[in-house]
Write a protein that holds these residues in place. Structure first.
Motif, PDB file in Angstrom:
ATOM      1  N   ASP A  26      39.773  36.051  51.276  1.00  0.00           N
ATOM      2  CA  ASP A  26      38.913  37.048  51.496  1.00  0.00           C
ATOM      3  C   ASP A  26      39.561  38.465  51.724  1.00  0.00           C
ATOM      4  N   TYR A  50      31.527  38.657  45.692  1.00  0.00           N
ATOM      5  CA  TYR A  50      30.457  39.554  45.882  1.00  0.00           C
ATOM      6  C   TYR A  50      30.711  40.609  44.884  1.00  0.00           C
ATOM      7  N   VAL A  59      25.866  38.243  45.372  1.00  0.00           N
ATOM      8  CA  VAL A  59      26.754  37.238  45.693  1.00  0.00           C
ATOM      9  C   VAL A  59      27.042  36.143  44.640  1.00  0.00           C
ATOM     10  N   ARG A  79      34.339  37.202  49.579  1.00  0.00           N
ATOM     11  CA  ARG A  79      33.232  37.376  50.728  1.00  0.00           C
ATOM     12  C   ARG A  79      33.879  37.140  52.099  1.00  0.00           C
TER      13      ARG A  79
END
Length: 264
Positions: A26, A50, A59, A79
Motif C-alpha cells: 500500500d 485505485y 477502485v 489502496r
C-alpha cells in the motif's frame, strides 16, 4: 512507471508500448499532475488498487479491467491496508481503433467469466513477453494481443450476458463435436439442469441444444462452402453422429439440403 520513462520504449514508427506485472504494497503510488500521452490499461489479479482524476474515482478489485484516459491529471496506486497484484500496459492511442476505447476518464469493468479472465491474462502475458523480448514484429504482436483484450471488453459491454451463460457458450464452441447433455453442462457450470436451462433460454432466446445445433450447422455450412469434404464427412466433423438428424437440422436453418447448398 514514471511519466517520461516510456520515451525510451518507442518503436521505429514513434509509437510506444510498455507492459509489466506488479505485486505492490500500500505504499505504491504513481501521480501525474499533467496526465500522460498514452492510455494505461490494468487488469487486477488480486488485492485492490485505485485511480483518481479531478472528476472521477475508481477502485480495482480481482477481475477488474481498468482504462485510464490520456491527457488527464491522475494518480493511482494500492489502496491503504491492501496489496495490489496486477498486470498493466501503456499504449499509444494511434495504434488502436477508437471504437474499442471508452470515453470516460476512468473506465472499470468487472470480468466475471473465468474463461474470459484466463484469456485476458494470457493476452497480457503475451504483451509483456513480446514487449520485453522486442523481436521481429514485436509491436504488431503486442498490439494484436492488446486489441484482443479491448475487443473482449467491448463484447462484455455489448452482450451483458450472465457469466454462466457465457461459460456455456464458450464450452459448446470449444467442443462442438462432444455429445453434450444438459446434466453434464450443468455440473460443469455449477447449477441445476433446470435452473441452467431456464437462465440460458431467458438470456439467449434458445435452449442449450438449439444453440449447440446452430453452432454445428453454421460450421457445417462453412466446411461445405470451403472444403471438398462430403456432406457425410462434414456432419461427422461438426458432431452429428446421425446423418438424417444432420440433414433435418440443416434444412431447418438453410431451407435446403447440404448438397444443394454446396452446389448453389
Amino acid at each position: 512507471m514514471q511519466s517520461d520513462a516510456s520515451d525510451k520504449f518507442k518503436d521505429v514508427h514513434g509509437h510506444h508500448l510498455i507492459a509489466g506485472h506488479y505485486h505492490e504494497s500500500d505504499t505504491y503510488l504513481s501521480k501525474r499532475l499533467e496526465g500522460m500521452k498514452d492510455w494505461l490499461i490494468t487488469y487486477t489479479l488480486d488485492g485492490e488498487g485505485y485511480a483518481n482524476t479531478p472528476e472521477m474515482e475508481a477502485v480495482c478489485r480481482a477481475g477488474d479491467l481498468m482504462l485510464l484516459k490520456p491527457e488527464v491529471p491522475h494518480q493511482y496506486g494500492t489502496r491503504k491496508g491492501q496489496h495490489w497484484h496486477f498486470v498493466w500496459a501503456h499504449f499509444s492511442p494511434q495504434q488502436v481503433q477508437h471504437m474499442w476505447l471508452p470515453t470516460q476518464e476512468i473506465y472499470v469493468k468487472t470480468i466475471e467469466n473465468t474463461s474470459v479472465q484466463r484469456r485476458i491474462y494470457r493476452a497480457f502475458r503475451k504483451i509483456i513477453v513480446d514487449s520485453t523480448e522486442r523481436g521481429t514484429y514485436w509491436s504488431e504482436l503486442c498490439y494484436n494481443a492488446l486489441q484482443e483484450v479491448l475487443i473482449l471488453l467491448a463484447q462484455r459491454h455489448q452482450q451483458k450476458l450472465d457469466a454462466r451463460v457465457e461459460e456455456v457458450l464458450l464450452l459448446l464452441s470449444q467442443s462442438i463435436r462432444e455429445p453434450w447433455k444438459i446434466e453434464g453442462i450443468a455440473r460443469t457450470i455449477g447449477l441445476s439442469p433446470s435452473r441452467l436451462s431456464h437462465l440460458f433460454k431467458e438470456q439467449t432466446g434458445h435452449s442449450i441444444i438449439e444453440a449447440l445445433n446452430q453452432m454445428r450447422i453454421r460450421q457445417a455450412a462453412l466446411l461445405l462452402a470451403h472444403t471438398d469434404r462430403s456432406a457425410f464427412e462434414v456432419s461427422q466433423d461438426v458432431g452429428f453422429h446421425n446423418y438424417n438428424h444432420f440433414m433435418n437440422q440443416f434444412r431447418k436453418y438453410y431451407f435446403t439440403t447440404p448438397t444443394a447448398y454446396r452446389n448453389r
